[in-house]
Design an enzyme around this catalytic site. Structure first.
Site, short mmCIF file in Angstrom:
data_model
loop_
_atom_site.label_atom_id
_atom_site.label_comp_id
_atom_site.label_asym_id
_atom_site.label_seq_id
_atom_site.Cartn_x
_atom_site.Cartn_y
_atom_site.Cartn_z
N ASP A 180 0.87 -1.17 0.00
CA ASP A 180 0.00 0.00 0.00
C ASP A 180 0.91 1.22 0.00
O ASP A 180 2.09 1.12 0.37
CB ASP A 180 -0.91 -0.02 1.24
CG ASP A 180 -1.82 1.18 1.29
OD1 ASP A 180 -2.43 1.51 0.26
OD2 ASP A 180 -1.91 1.81 2.36
N ASP A 231 0.15 5.29 0.77
CA ASP A 231 0.06 6.31 1.81
C ASP A 231 -0.07 5.67 3.18
O ASP A 231 -0.96 4.85 3.42
CB ASP A 231 -1.14 7.23 1.54
CG ASP A 231 -1.07 7.89 0.17
OD1 ASP A 231 0.05 8.03 -0.36
OD2 ASP A 231 -2.13 8.24 -0.39
#
Length: 405
Positions: A236, A238
């Site tokens: 992932d 952020d």
């Protein structure tokens, strides 16, 4: 820069009408296709094929093509000039720093470590990737002293374990000043002079290596590369790789999570793919555009390259149920996590061993996406990403070590 003009004399009749790099591996796939994929996935996006012998076949297959966004150009020498002469023939097209690879060898290593090493050493003109062989008779050997390459031993005078030149390096354009005549050989004429001037370093790597210069090694390459897959670490973005300040898209706001660069480099060194899968609802909400995401990812790639690391591919989902623009409005888009669409797309576009792969995220939606994709999920609790994930990455690499044996 890839040297694809050799005659392939040791291959005999196999290379009488086909250049060595175009030797078939599996179906329509040739050896150069596999080599190009390895180079492009490290972020090199402007590739020149230096052709000579049987160049018509190279032109027919690659002229005007691109591969995963990287442009391909073919430069044909006007007369046989040797490997160094072929490089000099393309002098006007050279960047100040460039990767140089043999078109008949593949060394599965972190190429960005080479470019980062050269960046730190303005006193030298190149860095060669070296590999330790139990018997260097076929290749000749390289002697290192304090990191410098100081000598090359010819094949006939070399036996037993030694480091070899694995056919790939990163160089400054100034090495052309060491090409005094044509025809001229990079290996026999230029590298020894660089060594004598203490102007070339050697960086030793482990990793899968193949040289298709003989019929026997070509058979091995066909067996090894026909359906070769490697694990992937899906990240992932952020909150995992970069600080999540809410709708991150401005390059000037890019701030790496502690240990993120080191974690990515660990994946690179392990031989696995490093792939980003990220929801980017800011597009749907009108906060920024897809082009802003591309710029952000380009900045990430540039900073990673300077640190000797890379991301193989970025995937993101701009859709959201509450999008302000109908173009991006979707009640439950298959790419939006916790749906596994981004992971599944990557698995169809890259040769990934999904059974050995994992996803690192900081939210329950990441873990659910991993579950639905049939891979392991690792929840990042915050802090130092490398410290939190190193053991899992190294365990994955050890389990899948036969891929790079």
């Amino acid at each position: 820069m890839i040297l694809v003009g050799g005659k392939g004399t040791r291959l005999g009749t196999l290379a009488s009408t086909t250049p060595k790099p175009l030797m078939a591996i599996n179906g329509d796939t040739v050896f150069l296709d596999a080599l190009l994929l390895e180079i492009v996935r490290h972020g090199f996006d402007d590739i020149l094929l230096l052709a000579g012998h049987l160049h018509e076949s190279i032109l027919e297959r690659y002229r005007g093509r691109s591969i995963r966004g990287a442009s391909l150009r073919v430069v044909v020498e006007t007369a046989p000039a040797g490997t160094a002469g072929a490089l000099k023939n393309a002098a006007q097209l050279l960047d100040p720093v460039f990767l140089l690879a043999n078109g008949d060898t593949l060394f599965d290593v972190n190429l960005r470590r080479l470019s980062a090493c050269l960046e730190k050493r303005p006193d030298v003109l190149g860095v060669l990737a070296l590999r330790r062989e139990s018997d260097a008779t076929r290749y000749g050997s390289v002697k290192l002293q304090d990191g410098y390459v100081v000598a090359f031993r010819e094949k006939a005078r070399c036996s037993g374990p030694a480091s070899i030149n694995a056919g790939v390096g990163v160089f400054r354009r100034e090495i052309l000043t060491f090409v005094e005549r044509e025809p001229s050989s990079i290996e026999l004429d230029v590298y020894p002079r660089l060594a004598a001037a203490r102007a070339i370093l050697g960086e030793e790597f482990e990793g899968y290596f193949i040289d298709i210069g003989t019929p026997e090694s070509l058979v091995i390459a066909r067996k090894d590369l026909a359906d070769r897959r490697r694990p992937a670490v899906f990240f992932d973005r952020d909150g995992v790789l970069n600080r999540d300040a809410g709708y991150c898209y401005r390059v000037e706001d890019l701030e790496w999570i502690p240990g993120a660069v080191e974690a990515i480099r660990c994946v690179n060194e392990s031989g696995a793919f490093a792939i980003v899968v990220s929801n980017q609802a800011g597009v749907a909400r009108g906060r920024f555009r897809e082009a802003d995401i591309d710029s952000f990812h380009s900045a990430m790639s540039a900073q990673l390259a300077a640190a000797g690391a890379h991301i193989d591919a970025f995937y993101f989902c701009p859709y959201h149920p509450d999008a302000v623009d109908a173009e991006w409005r979707h009640p439950d888009h298959p790419d939006r996590k916790p749906n596994p669409g981004l992971i599944r797309r990557a698995s169809t576009e890259w040769p990934i061993d999904m059974a050995a792969s994992l996803l690192i995220g900081d939210k329950g939606s990441d873990m659910e996406a991993a579950r639905r994709a049939g891979i392991r999920g690792l929840l990042f609790p915050g802090g130092d990403l490398y410290a939190s994930t190193r053991w899992e990455i190294e365990r994955m690499a050890a389990h899948h070590a036969h891929v790079r044996a």
